[in-house]
Scaffold this motif. Structure first.
Motif, mmCIF file in Angstrom:
data_model
loop_
_atom_site.group_PDB
_atom_site.id
_atom_site.type_symbol
_atom_site.label_atom_id
_atom_site.label_comp_id
_atom_site.label_asym_id
_atom_site.label_seq_id
_atom_site.Cartn_x
_atom_site.Cartn_y
_atom_site.Cartn_z
ATOM 1 N N ALA A 59 15.739 -60.436 30.553
ATOM 2 C CA ALA A 59 16.102 -61.839 30.353
ATOM 3 C C ALA A 59 17.136 -61.981 29.248
ATOM 4 O O ALA A 59 18.044 -62.827 29.335
ATOM 5 C CB ALA A 59 14.842 -62.638 30.005
ATOM 6 N N THR A 60 17.028 -61.142 28.199
ATOM 7 C CA THR A 60 18.009 -61.186 27.112
ATOM 8 C C THR A 60 19.392 -60.803 27.617
ATOM 9 O O THR A 60 20.407 -61.416 27.250
ATOM 10 C CB THR A 60 17.575 -60.242 25.971
ATOM 11 O OG1 THR A 60 16.266 -60.617 25.518
ATOM 12 C CG2 THR A 60 18.543 -60.319 24.804
ATOM 13 N N ILE A 61 19.448 -59.772 28.470
ATOM 14 C CA ILE A 61 20.738 -59.361 29.058
ATOM 15 C C ILE A 61 21.340 -60.499 29.881
ATOM 16 O O ILE A 61 22.564 -60.695 29.902
ATOM 17 C CB ILE A 61 20.534 -58.097 29.924
ATOM 18 C CG1 ILE A 61 20.137 -56.915 29.036
ATOM 19 C CG2 ILE A 61 21.794 -57.769 30.718
ATOM 20 C CD1 ILE A 61 19.755 -55.675 29.806
ATOM 21 N N ASP A 62 20.469 -61.284 30.529
ATOM 22 C CA ASP A 62 20.960 -62.414 31.327
ATOM 23 C C ASP A 62 21.328 -63.622 30.473
ATOM 24 O O ASP A 62 21.677 -64.679 31.020
ATOM 25 C CB ASP A 62 19.884 -62.820 32.340
ATOM 26 C CG ASP A 62 19.750 -61.787 33.449
ATOM 27 O OD1 ASP A 62 20.709 -61.008 33.644
ATOM 28 O OD2 ASP A 62 18.691 -61.756 34.107
ATOM 29 N N GLY A 63 21.182 -63.496 29.141
ATOM 30 C CA GLY A 63 21.613 -64.572 28.260
ATOM 31 C C GLY A 63 20.514 -65.488 27.768
ATOM 32 O O GLY A 63 20.808 -66.538 27.177
ATOM 33 N N CYS A 64 19.251 -65.144 28.009
ATOM 34 C CA CYS A 64 18.151 -65.990 27.551
ATOM 35 C C CYS A 64 17.836 -65.730 26.081
ATOM 36 O O CYS A 64 17.805 -64.576 25.636
ATOM 37 C CB CYS A 64 16.904 -65.734 28.389
ATOM 38 S SG CYS A 64 17.008 -66.289 30.091
ATOM 39 N N GLY A 65 17.576 -66.804 25.343
ATOM 40 C CA GLY A 65 17.114 -66.692 23.968
ATOM 41 C C GLY A 65 15.589 -66.677 23.926
ATOM 42 O O GLY A 65 14.927 -66.713 24.969
ATOM 43 N N PRO A 66 14.992 -66.643 22.727
ATOM 44 C CA PRO A 66 13.520 -66.610 22.612
ATOM 45 C C PRO A 66 12.834 -67.796 23.278
ATOM 46 O O PRO A 66 11.791 -67.623 23.918
ATOM 47 C CB PRO A 66 13.295 -66.623 21.090
ATOM 48 C CG PRO A 66 14.551 -66.060 20.516
ATOM 49 C CD PRO A 66 15.656 -66.509 21.413
ATOM 50 N N ILE A 67 13.388 -69.003 23.131
ATOM 51 C CA ILE A 67 12.761 -70.184 23.735
ATOM 52 C C ILE A 67 12.817 -70.100 25.261
ATOM 53 O O ILE A 67 11.827 -70.383 25.961
ATOM 54 C CB ILE A 67 13.457 -71.477 23.246
ATOM 55 C CG1 ILE A 67 13.336 -71.583 21.720
ATOM 56 C CG2 ILE A 67 12.836 -72.694 23.924
ATOM 57 C CD1 ILE A 67 11.918 -71.687 21.222
ATOM 58 N N ALA A 68 13.972 -69.694 25.788
ATOM 59 C CA ALA A 68 14.108 -69.576 27.245
ATOM 60 C C ALA A 68 13.194 -68.487 27.796
ATOM 61 O O ALA A 68 12.606 -68.650 28.877
ATOM 62 C CB ALA A 68 15.563 -69.280 27.607
ATOM 63 N N ILE A 69 13.074 -67.378 27.062
ATOM 64 C CA ILE A 69 12.159 -66.312 27.515
ATOM 65 C C ILE A 69 10.725 -66.823 27.560
ATOM 66 O O ILE A 69 9.969 -66.525 28.483
ATOM 67 C CB ILE A 69 12.277 -65.090 26.576
ATOM 68 C CG1 ILE A 69 13.648 -64.442 26.732
ATOM 69 C CG2 ILE A 69 11.172 -64.080 26.860
ATOM 70 C CD1 ILE A 69 13.905 -63.311 25.763
ATOM 71 N N TYR A 70 10.356 -67.628 26.562
ATOM 72 C CA TYR A 70 8.982 -68.160 26.532
ATOM 73 C C TYR A 70 8.700 -69.042 27.748
ATOM 74 O O TYR A 70 7.682 -68.870 28.433
ATOM 75 C CB TYR A 70 8.759 -68.948 25.240
ATOM 76 C CG TYR A 70 7.477 -69.748 25.238
ATOM 77 C CD1 TYR A 70 6.249 -69.125 25.075
ATOM 78 C CD2 TYR A 70 7.507 -71.135 25.439
ATOM 79 C CE1 TYR A 70 5.076 -69.854 25.097
ATOM 80 C CE2 TYR A 70 6.341 -71.875 25.450
ATOM 81 C CZ TYR A 70 5.123 -71.233 25.277
ATOM 82 O OH TYR A 70 3.964 -71.959 25.303
ATOM 83 N N PHE A 71 9.621 -69.976 28.010
ATOM 84 C CA PHE A 71 9.363 -70.930 29.093
ATOM 85 C C PHE A 71 9.576 -70.323 30.481
ATOM 86 O O PHE A 71 8.883 -70.690 31.434
ATOM 87 C CB PHE A 71 10.254 -72.169 28.929
ATOM 88 C CG PHE A 71 9.763 -73.124 27.881
ATOM 89 C CD1 PHE A 71 8.646 -73.911 28.105
ATOM 90 C CD2 PHE A 71 10.407 -73.215 26.653
ATOM 91 C CE1 PHE A 71 8.184 -74.783 27.138
ATOM 92 C CE2 PHE A 71 9.942 -74.089 25.674
ATOM 93 C CZ PHE A 71 8.829 -74.867 25.916
ATOM 94 N N ARG A 72 10.541 -69.390 30.609
ATOM 95 C CA ARG A 72 10.861 -68.865 31.942
ATOM 96 C C ARG A 72 10.102 -67.576 32.282
ATOM 97 O O ARG A 72 9.885 -67.300 33.472
ATOM 98 C CB ARG A 72 12.366 -68.603 32.035
ATOM 99 C CG ARG A 72 13.220 -69.859 31.924
ATOM 100 C CD ARG A 72 14.681 -69.538 32.111
ATOM 101 N NE ARG A 72 15.515 -70.733 32.014
ATOM 102 C CZ ARG A 72 16.838 -70.738 32.180
ATOM 103 N NH1 ARG A 72 17.467 -69.595 32.437
ATOM 104 N NH2 ARG A 72 17.518 -71.857 32.081
ATOM 105 N N ILE A 73 9.734 -66.789 31.263
ATOM 106 C CA ILE A 73 9.087 -65.496 31.539
ATOM 107 C C ILE A 73 7.622 -65.488 31.100
ATOM 108 O O ILE A 73 6.716 -65.241 31.897
ATOM 109 C CB ILE A 73 9.844 -64.350 30.827
ATOM 110 C CG1 ILE A 73 11.333 -64.382 31.202
ATOM 111 C CG2 ILE A 73 9.195 -63.017 31.188
ATOM 112 C CD1 ILE A 73 11.624 -64.125 32.657
ATOM 113 N N ILE A 74 7.396 -65.750 29.817
ATOM 114 C CA ILE A 74 6.053 -65.574 29.236
ATOM 115 C C ILE A 74 5.073 -66.624 29.763
ATOM 116 O O ILE A 74 3.973 -66.285 30.220
ATOM 117 C CB ILE A 74 6.132 -65.626 27.703
ATOM 118 C CG1 ILE A 74 7.065 -64.514 27.180
ATOM 119 C CG2 ILE A 74 4.735 -65.487 27.113
ATOM 120 C CD1 ILE A 74 6.604 -63.118 27.535
#
Length: 279
Positions: free
Chosen positions: A175-190
């Motif tokens: 997700a980081t490689i795709d440009g997601c930050g910590p907040i985006a990773i939380y809502f979209r992945i975690i």
């Protein structure tokens, strides 16, 4: 299957059945008694009543002081709903920070969070009451609901941390490689992957807040602000044996929401605890 083994299994099942009956008898007696005439509740201890009546439910639902149980149920659902939202949001965000993010003195903050689970709640009652009184929050649900939005339940944080740690870190890196930050990773992945832990948090928060008599007794004083748990107490204060039928009838209705929540979502409790490694 050999005969001795079958006999031992039958003995085991018989012992378990007796234990189940002993455990369920008080609840069954309360349910049956709620349909008995009030004057025969204490004189008739059988589970097969001679007379059945719904008057206890009709009379009990009217409540006291002009406030019906519809108001008490509405107050309970509002309080429990806000507590669930606050606990799920704050505890999952805090758990994500401890499980995935790096920040200064992380281990110390984690140790302090774990220590909060070892502090008896009675130690905090007086200072908390003084603070809430100065904020003029007494006789409102704010002292019960607002702390839930600040991740005060260490048990749910630790449970969610254990669950998040079981997720592969490769998902975060992708997700980081795709440009997601910590907040985006939380809502979209975690968040989508921690549904069992979140459902477990929701169920326990619902049950514990619904059944929490002491906090509600401490902070709520107006009858119109009473929850179901506090409203039940009025039957014992008002008339003793005369209100016993109404007390049992409303007690039966008070356990219905908890029973339904547990009945429909019990598999998530097992899944959430088992997959988080808390056994």
């Amino acid at each position: 299957m050999t005969s001795p083994f079958r006999f031992k299994k039958m003995i085991l099942h018989a012992v378990i059945l007796v234990g189940v009956i002993i455990m369920l008898y008080p609840i069954l007696w309360m349910i049956i008694s709620s349909f008995k005439p009030t004057q025969s509740i204490l004189s008739d201890n059988s589970l097969w009543p001679k007379d059945l009546t719904l008057s206890n439910y009709i009379k009990g639902w009217k409540g006291t002081s002009g406030t019906t149980f519809a108001t008490f149920y509405l107050n309970s659902f509002i309080m429990v709903g806000l507590a669930v939202i606050g606990n799920v949001l704050s505890c999952s965000l805090t758990a994500y920070a401890f499980a995935r993010l790096e920040f200064k003195h992380k281990k110390i903050w984690f140790a302090l969070m774990m220590m909060t689970m070892m502090i008896p709640m009675h130690v905090l009652i007086v200072p908390q009451y003084i603070i809430f009184n100065k904020l003029e929050w007494i006789n409102t649900i704010l002292p019960i609901v607002v702390p839930k939005f600040f991740a005060v339940d260490g048990f749910f944080i630790f449970l969610t941390i254990q669950f998040i740690r079981s997720l592969p870190r490769g998902l975060d890196e992708a997700a980081t490689i795709d440009g997601c930050g910590p907040i985006a990773i939380y809502f979209r992945i975690i968040l989508p992957l921690t549904v069992p832990a979140i459902v477990t948090t929701t169920i326990f928060t619902f049950i514990w807040t619904w059944n929490d008599f002491f906090s509600q007794l401490l902070y709520l004083s107006g009858v119109e602000k009473y929850t179901v748990t506090l409203a039940l107490r009025m039957f014992t204060d008002a008339g003793g044996e005369a209100a016993l039928g109404s007390l049992f009838a409303m007690s039966v209705l008070s356990i219905v929401p908890v029973f339904l929540i547990f009945f429909f979502f019990q598999r998530y409790i097992v899944e959430g605890i088992a997959t988080s490694g808390m056994k």
